[in-house]
Design an enzyme around this catalytic site. Sequence first.
Site, PDB file in Angstrom:
ATOM      1  N   CYS A   1       0.805  -1.223   0.000  1.00 22.77           N
ATOM      2  CA  CYS A   1       0.000   0.000   0.000  1.00 22.77           C
ATOM      3  C   CYS A   1       0.837   1.273   0.000  1.00 22.77           C
ATOM      4  CB  CYS A   1      -0.958  -0.011   1.190  1.00 22.77           C
ATOM      5  SG  CYS A   1      -2.171  -1.357   1.126  1.00 22.77           S
TER       6      CYS A   1
ATOM      7  N   HIS B   1      -3.182   7.211   2.516  1.00 20.77           N
ATOM      8  CA  HIS B   1      -3.636   5.912   2.030  1.00 20.77           C
ATOM      9  C   HIS B   1      -4.931   5.546   2.727  1.00 20.77           C
ATOM     10  CE1 HIS B   1      -4.072   1.711   1.316  1.00 20.77           C
ATOM     11  NE2 HIS B   1      -3.689   1.367   2.531  1.00 20.77           N
TER      12      HIS B   1
ATOM     13  N   ASN C   1     -10.463   0.032   0.400  1.00 16.97           N
ATOM     14  CA  ASN C   1      -8.997   0.075   0.394  1.00 16.97           C
ATOM     15  C   ASN C   1      -8.514  -0.548  -0.911  1.00 16.97           C
ATOM     16  OD1 ASN C   1      -6.238  -0.448   0.707  1.00 16.97           O
ATOM     17  ND2 ASN C   1      -6.413  -0.858   2.901  1.00 16.97           N
TER      18      ASN C   1
END
Length: 334
Positions: free
Chosen positions: A113, A255, A285
Site C-alpha cells: 500500500c 492511504h 482500500n
Amino acid sequence: MLGRAAVVDGIGGYVPPELVTNDDLAQRLDTSDAWIRSRTGIAERYVVSPGTATSDLAVEAGLRALKSAGDGRVDAVVLATTTPDQPCPGTAPQVAARLGLGQVAAFDVAAVCSGFLYGLAAASGLIAANIADRVLLIAADAFTTIVNPADRTTAVIFADGAGAVVLRAGAASEAGALGPLVLGSDGELSHLIEVPAGGSRQRSAGPPADPDDQYFRMLGRDTYRHAVERMTSASTQAAELAGWRLDDIDRFAAHQANARILTSVAERLAVPAERQLSNIEQVGNTGAASIPLLLAQAASDGRLRAGHRVLLTAFGGGLSWGATTLVWPEVHSV
C-alpha cells in the site's frame, strides 16, 4: 532542491464496473452493513470481474492520465502493484505496450500500500538523473484476487482500482513539483502483512502450500498501531523538510486503509476534517492505487484545486511507509 524536479503534469483514475455493497457481502459472510461501517468506514467497493487483471486496470488509469497531460509521450513506465498479472515477467512492460508507448523503460515496484510513494521516488530518480523527461507512474491493484473471500476481516476492506500520474521534468519552484520524499521500512515486522505462499521460500520447502497460505493476511491490531505511528511520523518529517508547518496544509491525502486509521493520523497531525481528502466509503482500500485514485477523484469533483498545499502519506506491507508534499498544479482529472 537543485537540479531537475518531478512535476505532476496529468492524473487519472479508474475502478472496475462491478459494485459490491456491504449488504452484498452480508449475504455470504457473518457481517452486516452496520458492522462494516463502524469498523472500516466502508459502504461499498468495486471489484474485478472474472478474467480481469491488474494490467487491465492499469491501462485504463494510464490512458486517463496521458489524456489529462495532453501529451501521450513518456520515456518510462513505473507500475506500483502487489498483484502483478503473473510472477514473471513484470506487468509494467505489458502495460506500456498496450498503451502504445513503444519500447520505453518499464518496471514494477512492490511496496504494497506504500507503492505509490515508492513509485514517486523511483520516477523522480529517473527524472533527476536525466534518464527520462516524462514518466508515467501507475498504481494498480486487483486486491480481491489475493483476499480470502471467506475471511471477514479482510474481505470487507479490500477492493480493486488504479490511479496514475504523468510526471515531467521541471523546476522545484513550480506548482506540481514533488517535495522531499520520506521513505522507511521495517522488515522485522513483515509478518504483520503478508501472503505466506507462492514465493521462492515456500516453493523451495517442498510440500504443497496450505490453501489458506495463498491468501493475504493481516494482523489488524498491530498493523493499526504501526500505521498510525509511521504515517504520523513520516508526514511530520515531510512537512518539515518542505519548510511547511502542519497548519499550512490545505489538503491531506493519506492511504485509504480504514476510517479509524485515517481519523487517528489526522488527529495527531491536527488536520481539521474539512482539509482531509477521503473516498474510502465509496471505494474501500484499493492498495497502492488508493492515493492517486483519491487525488484523481478529488481533482475532478473540486475538493482539490490548483494552489492547494497537499501532504501525501501511506503505509503498507514490508512494513513500508512514506510521505511527501506538493502544491497542486493546474491539471484536470480524466
